[in-house]
Design an enzyme around this catalytic site. Structure first.
Site, PDB file in Angstrom:
ATOM      1  N   HIS A   1       0.855  -1.185   0.000  1.00 18.69           N
ATOM      2  CA  HIS A   1       0.000   0.000   0.000  1.00 18.69           C
ATOM      3  C   HIS A   1       0.892   1.236   0.000  1.00 18.69           C
ATOM      4  CE1 HIS A   1      -3.138  -2.894   1.706  1.00 18.69           C
ATOM      5  NE2 HIS A   1      -3.436  -2.611   0.453  1.00 18.69           N
ATOM      6  N   GLY A   2       0.605   2.124  -0.931  1.00 15.67           N
ATOM      7  CA  GLY A   2       1.472   3.288  -1.126  1.00 15.67           C
ATOM      8  C   GLY A   2       1.678   4.125   0.114  1.00 15.67           C
ATOM      9  N   ASP A   3       0.623   4.200   0.940  1.00 16.34           N
ATOM     10  CA  ASP A   3       0.710   5.046   2.132  1.00 16.34           C
ATOM     11  C   ASP A   3       1.187   4.279   3.370  1.00 16.34           C
ATOM     12  OD1 ASP A   3      -1.557   3.526   2.345  1.00 16.34           O
ATOM     13  OD2 ASP A   3      -2.895   5.140   2.946  1.00 16.34           O
ATOM     14  N   GLU A   4       1.789   3.106   3.142  1.00 15.29           N
ATOM     15  CA  GLU A   4       2.375   2.345   4.250  1.00 15.29           C
ATOM     16  C   GLU A   4       3.849   2.108   3.922  1.00 15.29           C
ATOM     17  OE1 GLU A   4      -0.150  -1.127   4.604  1.00 15.29           O
ATOM     18  OE2 GLU A   4      -1.935   0.142   4.693  1.00 15.29           O
TER      19      GLU A   4
ATOM     20  N   ARG B   1      -6.082  -6.356  -3.200  1.00 14.14           N
ATOM     21  CA  ARG B   1      -7.432  -6.814  -3.574  1.00 14.14           C
ATOM     22  C   ARG B   1      -7.442  -7.232  -5.045  1.00 14.14           C
ATOM     23  NH1 ARG B   1      -6.993  -5.580   0.824  1.00 14.14           N
ATOM     24  NH2 ARG B   1      -8.391  -4.509   2.257  1.00 14.14           N
TER      25      ARG B   1
ATOM     26  N   TYR C   1     -11.178  -9.118   9.628  1.00 10.43           N
ATOM     27  CA  TYR C   1     -12.199  -8.627   8.684  1.00 10.43           C
ATOM     28  C   TYR C   1     -11.899  -9.261   7.340  1.00 10.43           C
ATOM     29  CZ  TYR C   1      -8.534  -5.260   7.451  1.00 10.43           C
ATOM     30  OH  TYR C   1      -7.348  -4.680   7.103  1.00 10.43           O
TER      31      TYR C   1
ATOM     32  N   GLU D   1       1.567  -6.640   9.939  1.00  8.94           N
ATOM     33  CA  GLU D   1       1.306  -5.229  10.252  1.00  8.94           C
ATOM     34  C   GLU D   1       2.364  -4.856  11.274  1.00  8.94           C
ATOM     35  OE1 GLU D   1      -1.187  -3.624   8.869  1.00  8.94           O
ATOM     36  OE2 GLU D   1      -2.399  -5.246   8.042  1.00  8.94           O
TER      37      GLU D   1
HETATM   38 ZN   LIG Z   1      -1.538  -2.388   3.951  1.00  8.67          ZN
END
Ligand SMILES: [Zn+2]
Ligand SMILES: *[C@@H]1O[C@H](CO)[C@@H](O)[C@H](O)[C@H]1NC(C)=O
Ligand SMILES: *[C@@H]1O[C@H](CO)[C@@H](O)[C@H](O)[C@H]1NC(C)=O
Length: 480
Positions: free
Chosen positions: A121-124, A183, A282, A304
């Protein structure tokens, strides 16, 4: 059947719309910063309250150009234990650089292979920084630290610091087309369109990568929470509940190796032991980890590794320290535990790319084409019936007692019948070297045949002319 006739773009739109439903809006990769209006309760809806990443926040992080330089600098500094290669390009044409670390980085070996993927993810962006720390630490400590030496000498580690360089530059989650890459993989339940050509270029690069490399396990790095997440990521009916894959125990073990070695992941109040089943947290669909397990036989975790998605750069060295032993122990566990071995054909003695299953677990681990080597992660301290099989061969099964250490177990399989012999078999073996040897043999045979044929013809001509001479020689009678 009918689904395949619907236009793929329509299905993509459907899938995206589906991903936008409130219950599915949360994203693997964690949640946002605690939301004040919610009295500190953590919002998992990443499509809302997206933190704006300011220039100030980005300061201290490597830009893509700087990361590229760092990767190549690593490649020259640690050239005899590394190889730099690219698995493709992002939408905006940025190469997806990989650092391979091994004492024989340019050779194939009968060793487990692991991949670490950062910045899905770009923002991680924490993962991309931490992975460069990992690479440099291994290089600096090879032959000094036993764990570094063990890893460099006994496995092939592939590090992709950023899977989503465009998203990083844009400071958002998706890629340049704003598609969430976690996804975008073919899904086991919602296989809307599994055609590789309709995936994003970054996704496609990963999908092709596992065809090239024989990965045993992997982990992708995310931010926004502190937990080791394992398959399945989704349930058949989209319900949010624990949904374990056939290797649930194996994955719990793997995830625990990570969380227990972490500075404080296992102390989590939210996740017992610092680990979680994906669908229990989730459900998501089209995620990378389920796809790896199903299609690559590759045991992948989604890690994470920091509570905040985009912490201040000054915190990066501490985050690396908190994750260092987790990363090293996860890698080392691939070598120090599990069942490893090679599969051979009894008739030819050649390695064969068979597969290995464990009684009671409905999953397969494939042996490599080159060496027939397999590496099966499994919970230590139990008895297992391990079976090797290969099309055209009779399967073989053995009971092993797995203590804390690794077990080495080779299989020699007998061919099923005569129909598996011959050229067909040679091709199925798929071993490039073997094939060349075979080819060389064929040429040798042809050469010998030619020589024999020439000799025969010469001899025949001589005999014939002699016979003629005899026949027509008035001086000597024809010998009968
Ligand atoms: Zn992520
Ligand atoms: C790497 O290079 C150093 C120095 O030239 C050498 O001593 C060492 O054996 C090399 N290591 C490997 C794994 O080839
Ligand atoms: C782990 O340590 C970090 C840094 O000290 C802290 O911010 C975080 O809240 C801790 N998490 C847990 C689960 O203890």
């Amino acid at each position: 059947m009918a689904i395949s006739r619907i236009h793929p773009l329509f299905l993509l739109l459907l899938l995206r719309a589906f991903a936008l439903l409130p219950t599915q809006a949360a994203a693997r990769g964690g949640h946002d910063l605690p939301d004040d209006g919610d009295h500190g309760s953590i919002s998992r809806n990443l499509l809302q309250d997206k933190p704006h990443i300011t220039e100030e926040m980005a300061r201290g992080y490597m830009s893509n150009a700087e990361l590229e330089i760092a990767v190549h600098a690593f490649g020259s500094r640690c050239s005899n234990i590394s190889r730099i290669y690219s698995i493709g390009k992002s939408v905006n044409d940025f190469p997806l650089w990989v650092i391979e670390i091994s004492d024989k980085p340019r050779q194939r070996e009968a060793e487990p292979a692991f991949k670490f993927i950062g910045n899905v993810h770009g923002d991680e962006p924490v993962g991309r920084e931490v992975l460069m720390h990992l690479a440099n630490w291994l290089c600096d400590n090879y032959r000094k630290d036993p764990l570094a030496t063990l890893i460099v000498e006994n496995m092939h580690l592939h590090i992709l610091p950023t899977m989503n360089p465009d998203g990083f530059t844009l400071k958002w989650r998706g890629n340049a087309n704003n598609i969430d890459l976690n996804r975008d993989f073919p899904d086991q339940f919602f296989s809307v369109n599994n055609d590789i050509n309709y995936r994003q270029p970054e996704t496609r690069a990963i999908m092709n990568w596992i065809k090239q490399e024989h990965f045993t396990a992997s982990a992708s790095l995310h931010g926004g929470a502190l937990v080791a997440n394992y398959p399945w990521d989704g349930t058949k009916d989209t319900g949010k509940r624990y949904y374990g894959c056939p290797d649930d125990k194996t994955f719990q073990h793997m995830a625990s190796v990570y969380s227990q070695s972490h500075y404080n992941m296992s102390l989590s109040k939210e996740f017992e032991g610092g680990i979680t089943n994906g669908a229990f947290w989730y459900p998501i669909y089209g995620g990378m980890q389920d796809w790896n397990y199903i299609h690559g036989g590759c045991f992948e975790l989604t890690l994470e590794i920091s509570d905040t998605k985009w912490p201040k750069a000054a915190e990066l060295p501490v985050i690396w320290e908190h994750n260092r032993m987790s990363m090293l122990n996860l890698l080392a566990s691939l070598i120090k535990s599990g069942v490893h071995g090679r599969i051979f054909a009894a008739d030819t003695g050649r390695p064969i790319p068979g597969s290995v299953t464990i009684k009671g677990i409905d999953s397969k681990v494939r042996a490599s084409r080159t060496f027939g080597d397999y590496h099966r992660i499994i919970v230590p301290g139990e008895k297992y019936d391990v079976m090797a099989s290969m099309e055209g061969f009779r399967p073989k099964s053995t009971r092993i007692v797995l203590e804390q250490g690794a077990v080495n177990l080779d299989f020699i399989l007998d061919p099923d019948g005569a129909d598996v012999l011959g050229n067909d078999y040679g091709c199925r073996c798929g071993n490039d070297m073997m094939f060349h040897v075979q080819e060389a043999h064929i040429w040798l045979y042809l050469l010998i045949l030619c020589v024999l044929l020439t000799l025969y013809l010469v001899f025949k001509r001589k005999t014939a002319s002699r016979l003629l001479a005899y026949r027509y020689s008035p001086r000597r009678p024809v010998a009968v």
